[in-house]
Design a protein around this motif. Sequence first.
Motif, mmCIF file in Angstrom:
data_model
loop_
_atom_site.group_PDB
_atom_site.id
_atom_site.type_symbol
_atom_site.label_atom_id
_atom_site.label_comp_id
_atom_site.label_asym_id
_atom_site.label_seq_id
_atom_site.Cartn_x
_atom_site.Cartn_y
_atom_site.Cartn_z
ATOM 1 N N LEU A 150 1.432 12.554 -1.162
ATOM 2 C CA LEU A 150 0.466 11.790 -1.954
ATOM 3 C C LEU A 150 -0.032 12.584 -3.156
ATOM 4 N N GLY A 151 -0.152 13.884 -2.995
ATOM 5 C CA GLY A 151 -0.689 14.704 -4.073
ATOM 6 C C GLY A 151 -2.137 14.348 -4.354
ATOM 7 N N ASP A 152 -2.487 14.207 -5.628
ATOM 8 C CA ASP A 152 -3.873 13.916 -5.982
ATOM 9 C C ASP A 152 -4.129 12.430 -6.197
ATOM 10 N N ARG A 153 -3.206 11.580 -5.773
ATOM 11 C CA ARG A 153 -3.410 10.141 -5.905
ATOM 12 C C ARG A 153 -4.508 9.643 -4.960
ATOM 13 N N ARG A 154 -5.195 8.591 -5.379
ATOM 14 C CA ARG A 154 -6.204 7.965 -4.533
ATOM 15 C C ARG A 154 -5.508 7.061 -3.526
ATOM 16 N N LEU A 155 -5.827 7.242 -2.249
ATOM 17 C CA LEU A 155 -5.234 6.419 -1.202
ATOM 18 C C LEU A 155 -6.126 5.207 -0.963
ATOM 19 N N THR A 156 -5.581 4.012 -1.168
ATOM 20 C CA THR A 156 -6.377 2.790 -1.051
ATOM 21 C C THR A 156 -6.426 2.244 0.371
ATOM 22 N N ALA A 157 -5.376 2.488 1.160
ATOM 23 C CA ALA A 157 -5.346 1.988 2.532
ATOM 24 C C ALA A 157 -4.232 2.669 3.309
ATOM 25 N N VAL A 158 -4.430 2.719 4.609
ATOM 26 C CA VAL A 158 -3.410 3.168 5.564
ATOM 27 C C VAL A 158 -3.053 1.943 6.395
ATOM 28 N N VAL A 159 -1.840 1.422 6.214
ATOM 29 C CA VAL A 159 -1.436 0.170 6.849
ATOM 30 C C VAL A 159 -0.406 0.458 7.935
ATOM 31 N N CYS A 160 -0.641 -0.088 9.115
ATOM 32 C CA CYS A 160 0.258 0.124 10.253
ATOM 33 C C CYS A 160 0.998 -1.177 10.548
ATOM 34 N N THR A 161 2.331 -1.130 10.544
ATOM 35 C CA THR A 161 3.098 -2.342 10.823
ATOM 36 C C THR A 161 3.006 -2.742 12.284
ATOM 37 N N HIS A 162 2.718 -1.797 13.158
ATOM 38 C CA HIS A 162 2.451 -2.087 14.569
ATOM 39 C C HIS A 162 1.851 -0.828 15.182
ATOM 40 N N ALA A 163 1.449 -0.922 16.447
ATOM 41 C CA ALA A 163 0.627 0.149 17.025
ATOM 42 C C ALA A 163 1.346 1.009 18.047
ATOM 43 N N HIS A 164 2.672 1.090 18.004
ATOM 44 C CA HIS A 164 3.332 2.119 18.810
ATOM 45 C C HIS A 164 2.884 3.493 18.310
ATOM 46 N N ASP B 144 2.826 13.429 11.082
ATOM 47 C CA ASP B 144 2.538 14.624 10.286
ATOM 48 C C ASP B 144 1.639 14.293 9.100
ATOM 49 N N ALA B 145 0.327 14.379 9.292
ATOM 50 C CA ALA B 145 -0.616 14.085 8.210
ATOM 51 C C ALA B 145 -0.452 15.060 7.049
ATOM 52 N N ASP B 146 -0.082 16.312 7.343
ATOM 53 C CA ASP B 146 0.093 17.299 6.270
ATOM 54 C C ASP B 146 1.215 16.900 5.326
ATOM 55 N N ALA B 147 2.349 16.475 5.871
ATOM 56 C CA ALA B 147 3.487 16.086 5.037
ATOM 57 C C ALA B 147 3.156 14.858 4.192
ATOM 58 N N ILE B 148 2.437 13.921 4.780
ATOM 59 C CA ILE B 148 2.078 12.706 4.040
ATOM 60 C C ILE B 148 1.080 13.036 2.939
ATOM 61 N N THR B 149 0.098 13.882 3.259
ATOM 62 C CA THR B 149 -0.891 14.290 2.259
ATOM 63 C C THR B 149 -0.221 15.015 1.101
ATOM 64 N N ALA B 150 0.738 15.872 1.407
ATOM 65 C CA ALA B 150 1.452 16.597 0.350
ATOM 66 C C ALA B 150 2.212 15.640 -0.553
ATOM 67 N N ARG C 26 -9.170 12.415 5.908
ATOM 68 C CA ARG C 26 -8.987 13.284 4.743
ATOM 69 C C ARG C 26 -9.233 12.548 3.428
ATOM 70 N N THR C 27 -8.928 11.257 3.410
ATOM 71 C CA THR C 27 -8.901 10.531 2.144
ATOM 72 C C THR C 27 -10.004 9.491 1.998
ATOM 73 N N GLY C 28 -10.601 9.092 3.102
ATOM 74 C CA GLY C 28 -11.583 8.025 3.063
ATOM 75 C C GLY C 28 -10.982 6.635 3.023
ATOM 76 N N ALA C 29 -9.671 6.531 3.140
ATOM 77 C CA ALA C 29 -9.007 5.229 3.105
ATOM 78 C C ALA C 29 -9.145 4.525 4.455
ATOM 79 N N PRO C 30 -9.269 3.201 4.468
ATOM 80 C CA PRO C 30 -9.365 2.474 5.734
ATOM 81 C C PRO C 30 -8.005 2.336 6.415
ATOM 82 N N VAL C 31 -8.037 2.337 7.743
ATOM 83 C CA VAL C 31 -6.841 2.071 8.543
ATOM 84 C C VAL C 31 -6.826 0.583 8.885
ATOM 85 N N LEU C 32 -5.708 -0.087 8.579
ATOM 86 C CA LEU C 32 -5.585 -1.527 8.773
ATOM 87 C C LEU C 32 -4.442 -1.832 9.736
ATOM 88 N N LEU C 33 -4.693 -2.776 10.651
ATOM 89 C CA LEU C 33 -3.748 -3.119 11.708
ATOM 90 C C LEU C 33 -3.950 -4.583 12.063
#
Length: 209
Positions: free
Chosen positions: A52-66, A44-50, A79-86
């Motif tokens: 976060l509020g107006d904070r700057r997102l520095t990264a999206v980190v995935c502990t694994h790829a399931h 749910d990207a909407d719930a996560i974005t809500a 939405r945020t321009g943050a990199p996805v890291l895996l």
Amino acid sequence: MSVRIERVVTSGSFTLDGGSWEVDNNVWIIGNDDEALVVDPAHDADAITAALGDRRLTAVVCTHAHNDHINAAPALADRTGAPVLLHLDDRLLWSQTHPERSPDGFLCDQRRLGVAGTEIQVLHTPGHTPGAISLYAPELDTVLTGDTLFAGGPGATGRSFSHFPTIIRSIRDRLLTLPPDTTVLTGHGPSTTVADETPHLNDWIARGH
């Protein structure tokens, strides 16, 4: 400005090997009032974005790829321009969910990430998947273990890309060696501590998967 860890619980489907299960996921946000890092953007990207509020997102980190840990990652990144890291070793699993979109960067063991002046150490903890990682924040006395370690035992290893002896080795050598009072924040369900999980190691080994 103090750093804190917030939990957002999202719900959706986990699919693998032809099966599908309804699950609740813990999405973790590490940061302060100005910037944050998201761990395991599920469903749910909407719930996560809500959250976060107006904070700057520095990264999206995935502990694994399931899929249930990465299915909202591209939308959140767009939405945020943050990199996805895996971790590199989970790139094949990632492609099952997002065949037309690669992660923006790959993680390796002992890489350091920073957010709001706090250092986070990447620990490669394979077994649940080949590229499973945990994220250790020494200043916060906390480790985020994804699906490697839960309250009561290791993550599942009965499906493709998983291996029980490997996950036990990861828990024994990389997680249970952390300070006993380290809080363990998991990918699903309640939190625990290193001290609470350490006595069960021999029982896990005896039971197998």
